[in-house]
Design a protein around this motif. Structure first.
Motif, short mmCIF file in Angstrom:
data_model
loop_
_atom_site.label_atom_id
_atom_site.label_comp_id
_atom_site.label_asym_id
_atom_site.label_seq_id
_atom_site.Cartn_x
_atom_site.Cartn_y
_atom_site.Cartn_z
N GLU A 225 -1.85 -28.03 2.35
CA GLU A 225 -2.17 -28.44 3.72
C GLU A 225 -1.68 -29.87 3.95
O GLU A 225 -1.76 -30.71 3.07
CB GLU A 225 -3.69 -28.39 3.84
CG GLU A 225 -4.23 -28.42 5.22
CD GLU A 225 -5.74 -28.22 5.20
OE1 GLU A 225 -6.46 -29.23 5.03
OE2 GLU A 225 -6.19 -27.07 5.34
N LEU B 197 0.73 -23.22 -1.61
CA LEU B 197 0.66 -23.55 -0.18
C LEU B 197 -0.29 -24.73 -0.02
O LEU B 197 -1.47 -24.63 -0.35
CB LEU B 197 0.17 -22.34 0.61
CG LEU B 197 0.23 -22.41 2.12
CD1 LEU B 197 1.66 -22.60 2.60
CD2 LEU B 197 -0.34 -21.14 2.72
N LEU C 275 5.05 -25.08 1.48
CA LEU C 275 5.05 -24.06 0.43
C LEU C 275 5.94 -24.57 -0.69
O LEU C 275 7.16 -24.70 -0.52
CB LEU C 275 5.57 -22.72 0.96
CG LEU C 275 5.64 -21.58 -0.05
CD1 LEU C 275 4.25 -21.26 -0.60
CD2 LEU C 275 6.25 -20.35 0.57
N PHE D 109 -4.44 -20.21 -1.19
CA PHE D 109 -3.34 -21.09 -0.81
C PHE D 109 -2.92 -21.94 -2.00
O PHE D 109 -1.73 -22.05 -2.32
CB PHE D 109 -3.74 -22.00 0.35
CG PHE D 109 -3.68 -21.37 1.72
CD1 PHE D 109 -3.46 -20.03 1.89
CD2 PHE D 109 -3.84 -22.15 2.84
CE1 PHE D 109 -3.40 -19.45 3.15
CE2 PHE D 109 -3.78 -21.60 4.11
CZ PHE D 109 -3.57 -20.25 4.28
N TYR E 147 1.67 -27.30 6.99
CA TYR E 147 1.64 -26.66 5.68
C TYR E 147 2.99 -26.75 5.00
O TYR E 147 4.04 -26.69 5.65
CB TYR E 147 1.22 -25.19 5.80
CG TYR E 147 -0.21 -25.03 6.23
CD1 TYR E 147 -1.23 -25.04 5.28
CD2 TYR E 147 -0.56 -24.92 7.57
CE1 TYR E 147 -2.56 -24.93 5.67
CE2 TYR E 147 -1.88 -24.82 7.96
CZ TYR E 147 -2.88 -24.82 7.00
OH TYR E 147 -4.19 -24.72 7.38
N PHE F 199 0.40 -13.33 -3.47
CA PHE F 199 -0.32 -13.93 -2.35
C PHE F 199 -1.12 -12.86 -1.61
O PHE F 199 -2.27 -13.08 -1.24
CB PHE F 199 0.68 -14.61 -1.42
CG PHE F 199 0.05 -15.44 -0.34
CD1 PHE F 199 -0.83 -16.46 -0.65
CD2 PHE F 199 0.35 -15.21 0.99
CE1 PHE F 199 -1.42 -17.24 0.34
CE2 PHE F 199 -0.22 -15.98 1.99
CZ PHE F 199 -1.10 -17.00 1.66
#
Length: 173
Positions: free
Chosen positions: A118, A116, A157, A111, A155, A72
């Motif tokens: 939204e 990740l 993960l 992301f 968010y 990341f």
């Protein structure tokens, strides 16, 4: 007939071992001592191996924690580079806007590559597992208990909630 005590004694006169019995006992004792030493050696080796495994596992966990966000972080380096270039080239508002949009796309790609996602629940039913209601507003044009406004996106993960979406929810007028 013999008494119980006589039966418990080894053969021979007055409880003494029969001829050759002493040699058998000595050999058995030596064999038992050899087996005991072998068992102790195996035990000590197994103990040392278990300690090595524990240390190796501890080191692996430490490395995993230390470098968990390595991939990341590499993706975010490109985003930072893009922001710096945008600041250097910011001549007019339109150029700045285009640079910012390009950087936002890079960030969204980073992301996505790293799991990740939204949470933008506008118009969806309110879900307390993913949303945090900031307020409820009476509304005739929205379905009750639906999200009318997103104050702050949430968010996840890899399916685990990082931050709930902060929302305003419709209620019957």
């Amino acid at each position: 007939m013999s008494t119980p005590n006589e039966q418990d004694r080894p053969p021979g006169a007055n409880g003494a071992p029969a001829e050759g019995g002493e040699v058998d006992l000595q050999a058995a004792l030596q064999a038992a001592e050899v087996r005991a030493l072998e068992s102790r050696d195996l035990y000590m080796r197994a103990l040392a191996e278990m300690e090595n495994i524990r240390k190796r596992a501890s080191r692996d966990v430490e490395q995993a924690h230390k470098y968990a966000v390595d991939k990341f972080a590499n993706d975010l380096v490109g985003v930072k580079d893009s922001l710096e270039l945008g600041l250097l080239a910011a001549g007019d508002a339109q150029t700045l806007r285009a640079g910012t949009e390009a950087t936002l796309k890079l960030l969204a790609k980073a992301f996505e590559k790293n799991g990740l996602t939204e949470i933008d629940p506008l118009g969806e039913p309110f879900n307390p597992e993913l949303h945090e209601a900031m307020a409820m507003q009476p509304s005739a044009e929205h379905v009750p208990d639906s999200v009318t406004q997103v104050v702050q996106k949430g968010y996840q993960l890899n399916g685990r909630l990082l931050r709930p979406a902060r929302v305003i929810v419709a209620k019957a007028p």
